[in-house]
Design a protein around this motif. Structure first.
Motif, mmCIF file in Angstrom:
data_model
loop_
_atom_site.group_PDB
_atom_site.id
_atom_site.type_symbol
_atom_site.label_atom_id
_atom_site.label_comp_id
_atom_site.label_asym_id
_atom_site.label_seq_id
_atom_site.Cartn_x
_atom_site.Cartn_y
_atom_site.Cartn_z
ATOM 1 N N ALA A 153 0.940 2.022 1.617
ATOM 2 C CA ALA A 153 0.561 0.734 2.267
ATOM 3 C C ALA A 153 -0.911 0.985 2.983
ATOM 4 C CB ALA A 153 1.538 -0.264 3.313
ATOM 5 N N GLY A 154 -1.883 0.075 2.982
ATOM 6 C CA GLY A 154 -3.185 0.170 3.478
ATOM 7 C C GLY A 154 -3.861 -1.056 3.424
ATOM 8 N N ILE A 155 -5.097 -0.909 3.560
ATOM 9 C CA ILE A 155 -6.123 -2.151 3.650
ATOM 10 C C ILE A 155 -6.919 -2.096 2.503
ATOM 11 C CG2 ILE A 155 -7.804 -3.039 5.252
ATOM 12 C CD1 ILE A 155 -6.269 -1.894 7.515
ATOM 13 N N GLY A 157 -8.364 -13.725 -5.228
ATOM 14 C CA GLY A 157 -7.559 -13.821 -4.302
ATOM 15 C C GLY A 157 -7.141 -12.867 -3.548
ATOM 16 N N TRP A 158 -7.925 -11.878 -3.373
ATOM 17 C CA TRP A 158 -8.086 -10.598 -2.734
ATOM 18 C C TRP A 158 -9.221 -10.075 -2.123
ATOM 19 C CZ3 TRP A 158 -3.151 -9.120 -1.440
ATOM 20 C CH2 TRP A 158 -2.090 -9.555 -2.406
ATOM 21 N N ARG A 218 -4.137 -6.500 4.101
ATOM 22 C CA ARG A 218 -3.154 -5.548 4.207
ATOM 23 C C ARG A 218 -2.241 -5.642 2.963
ATOM 24 N NH1 ARG A 218 0.420 -6.451 8.375
ATOM 25 N NH2 ARG A 218 0.343 -4.644 9.292
ATOM 26 N N VAL A 219 -2.003 -4.479 2.350
ATOM 27 C CA VAL A 219 -1.404 -4.512 1.118
ATOM 28 C C VAL A 219 -0.332 -3.613 0.684
ATOM 29 C CG1 VAL A 219 -3.073 -6.078 -0.039
ATOM 30 C CG2 VAL A 219 -3.325 -3.446 -0.273
ATOM 31 N N VAL A 220 0.426 -3.714 -0.127
ATOM 32 C CA VAL A 220 1.150 -2.381 -0.818
ATOM 33 C C VAL A 220 0.670 -2.632 -2.176
ATOM 34 C CG1 VAL A 220 3.672 -1.861 -1.275
ATOM 35 C CG2 VAL A 220 3.166 -2.928 0.832
ATOM 36 N N PRO A 221 0.481 -1.572 -2.796
ATOM 37 C CA PRO A 221 0.274 -1.369 -4.137
ATOM 38 C C PRO A 221 1.643 -0.979 -4.884
ATOM 39 C CG PRO A 221 -0.983 0.305 -2.861
ATOM 40 C CD PRO A 221 0.119 -0.440 -2.130
ATOM 41 N N SER A 222 1.770 -1.653 -6.182
ATOM 42 C CA SER A 222 2.853 -1.469 -6.887
ATOM 43 C C SER A 222 2.719 0.165 -7.425
ATOM 44 C CB SER A 222 2.693 -2.206 -8.184
ATOM 45 O OG SER A 222 3.706 -1.924 -9.120
ATOM 46 N N ALA A 223 3.950 0.668 -7.436
ATOM 47 C CA ALA A 223 3.983 2.177 -7.872
ATOM 48 C C ALA A 223 4.110 2.277 -9.164
ATOM 49 C CB ALA A 223 5.391 2.823 -7.266
ATOM 50 N N GLY A 224 3.701 1.223 -10.027
ATOM 51 C CA GLY A 224 3.642 1.643 -11.415
ATOM 52 C C GLY A 224 2.645 0.620 -12.123
ATOM 53 N N ARG A 225 2.321 0.743 -13.482
ATOM 54 C CA ARG A 225 1.584 -0.533 -14.001
ATOM 55 C C ARG A 225 1.799 -0.392 -15.375
ATOM 56 N NH1 ARG A 225 -4.317 3.078 -13.291
ATOM 57 N NH2 ARG A 225 -3.819 4.607 -15.090
ATOM 58 N N VAL A 276 1.145 -7.843 2.913
ATOM 59 C CA VAL A 276 1.893 -7.612 3.841
ATOM 60 C C VAL A 276 1.714 -8.739 5.078
ATOM 61 C CG1 VAL A 276 2.515 -5.670 5.484
ATOM 62 C CG2 VAL A 276 1.857 -5.161 3.305
ATOM 63 N N PRO A 277 2.730 -9.225 5.630
ATOM 64 C CA PRO A 277 2.834 -10.161 6.423
ATOM 65 C C PRO A 277 2.077 -9.653 8.027
ATOM 66 C CG PRO A 277 4.729 -10.249 5.400
ATOM 67 C CD PRO A 277 4.230 -9.124 5.029
ATOM 68 N N ASP A 278 1.682 -10.245 8.658
ATOM 69 C CA ASP A 278 1.080 -9.595 9.950
ATOM 70 C C ASP A 278 2.048 -8.996 10.689
ATOM 71 O OD1 ASP A 278 -1.693 -10.425 9.107
ATOM 72 O OD2 ASP A 278 -1.375 -12.248 10.093
ATOM 73 N N ASN A 279 3.100 -9.377 10.870
ATOM 74 C CA ASN A 279 4.137 -8.769 11.720
ATOM 75 C C ASN A 279 4.925 -7.909 11.319
ATOM 76 O OD1 ASN A 279 5.666 -10.344 10.290
ATOM 77 N ND2 ASN A 279 7.250 -11.118 11.546
ATOM 78 N N VAL A 280 4.579 -7.342 10.203
ATOM 79 C CA VAL A 280 5.266 -6.131 9.508
ATOM 80 C C VAL A 280 4.253 -4.810 9.701
ATOM 81 C CG1 VAL A 280 6.253 -4.902 7.337
ATOM 82 C CG2 VAL A 280 6.546 -7.650 7.696
ATOM 83 N N PRO A 281 4.768 -3.961 10.315
ATOM 84 C CA PRO A 281 3.958 -2.681 10.545
ATOM 85 C C PRO A 281 3.839 -1.794 9.187
ATOM 86 C CG PRO A 281 6.008 -2.749 12.136
ATOM 87 C CD PRO A 281 5.998 -3.910 11.015
ATOM 88 N N LEU A 282 2.720 -1.380 8.924
ATOM 89 C CA LEU A 282 2.304 -0.976 7.625
ATOM 90 C C LEU A 282 3.253 0.363 7.496
ATOM 91 C CD1 LEU A 282 -1.673 -1.209 7.634
ATOM 92 C CD2 LEU A 282 0.144 -2.542 6.326
#
Length: 347
Positions: A67-69, A79-80, A85-92, A136-142
């Protein structure tokens, strides 16, 4: 921004992980550059190091639960924005199989796994496809968001998609570590009853009870089948999840499901398992299914559950180590020091 970054790189020829200074990657069309906040250390990372998983590249940056920025966006990304604050997919998707050629990217037949087929996130920065990101929602810690990409989403996929657990079904979970712990929590969340946990470690069994298991048994108990029968009122398990993926746990899981029950193998190892005589297996009408991964939408669903207080994964973060101490984190997971659910790396 400097031109180089620190990254933990796997070298296939020596099967070692080495901290190196490498160029900061640039996002291509449809990609974003993510400044990594946290990244998990997973057993599949260890499987690459010990040779259980074959190396796909001579050198690759490990780490796939990140997770990161967003630090930069490539051409054509909409759209980005920088700062999200995002979570990348672990696959493509591979973009070559018949599913991909038909535009069915989510069902790619040859999914490329992050940190195996392309560079991962045990690094200060990582490149990700914009189409696979989750906000990532603002209230969810990274640090909690990071483990959604595999440590929680893979169990979610196993419970909801492959196992198709229904309200009121009896569920057993063999191996209650990083994956098994979340299977216990998610099975309870969707209404499985009772939920049974199996592990050789008494501290881990106690933790499983605290996190939602109705029963926790020592998997070495010679009367284990009888214990399961008593806990389920004689019917045995509807669904058994093997989170360890070794012969002993597979055999027990198969033995403890009812006629027509389901065994879902989530843990991966190099050990071989057997269904026994085909006549016995056929008469039992049992189903054995392998499970791997998740759909990107699952991360969004889990983030919403965490954000709204329906799912508590705060205890899943066992420890955070600096990237420079990645070897220490790997050793602790490998040797089960402190019985970790998930150890994170912080670049």
């Amino acid at each position: 921004m400097t031109e180089t970054m620190r990254a933990a790189r796997f070298h296939a020829d020596t099967r070692t992980n080495v901290l190196e200074d490498v160029p900061i990657p640039s996002p291509g069309p449809g990609e974003v550059l993510v400044k990594v906040a946290f990244c998990g250390i997973c057993h599949s990372d260890l499987s690459l190091l010990d040779g259980t998983f074959p190396a796909l590249l001579p050198v690759v940056t490990q780490g796939h639960e990140a997770a990161g920025i967003i630090a930069a966006v490539g051409d054509g990304v909409t759209g980005w924005e920088v700062g999200d604050r995002v979570v990348p997919s672990a696959g493509r998707p591979c973009m070559q199989c018949r599913k991909c050629r038909r535009g069915d990217l989510t069902n790619c037949l040859n999914i490329q796994l992050m940190a195996f087929a392309y560079d991962g996130a045990w690094a200060e920065y990582t490149v990700a496809q914009a189409g696979g990101l989750t906000l990532v929602p603002d209230n969810v810690p990274l640090e909690q968001a990071a483990i959604l990409a595999d440590a929680v989403s893979t169990p979610f996929g196993a419970v909801v998609r492959t196992g198709q657990v229904q309200v009121g079904e009896a569920v057993g979970v063999w191996g209650v570590g990083g994956v098994g712990t979340h299977i216990v929590q998610l099975a309870r969340l969707i209404g499985a009853v009772p939920v049974l946990a199996f592990d050789i470690n008494p501290a881990v069994r106690e933790r499983a009870l605290e996190l939602g298991a109705d029963y926790a048994f020592d998997s070495r108990d010679p009367d284990l089948v009888q214990r399961v029968a008593e806990a389920t009122g004689g019917k045995m398990l509807d669904v058994a999840f093997d989170s360890a993926g070794v012969k002993a746990t597979f055999d027990q899981a198969l033995q403890c499901v009812m006629t027509g029950g389901r065994v879902v193998v989530v843990g991966l190892s190099g050990q071989e398992a057997s269904l026994g005589p085909t006549a016995t297996f056929g008469l039992s009408r049992k189903h054995v299914m392998g499970h791997l991964g998740y759909k990107n939408v699952d991360i969004e669903t889990l983030a919403a559950l965490v954000s709204r207080g329906r799912l508590d994964i705060s205890r899943s973060i066992s420890e955070i180590v600096p990237l420079e101490n990645i070897a220490e984190g790997i050793e602790k997971l490998h040797n089960h020091i402190g019985d970790p659910i998930r150890i994170l790396v912080q670049p």
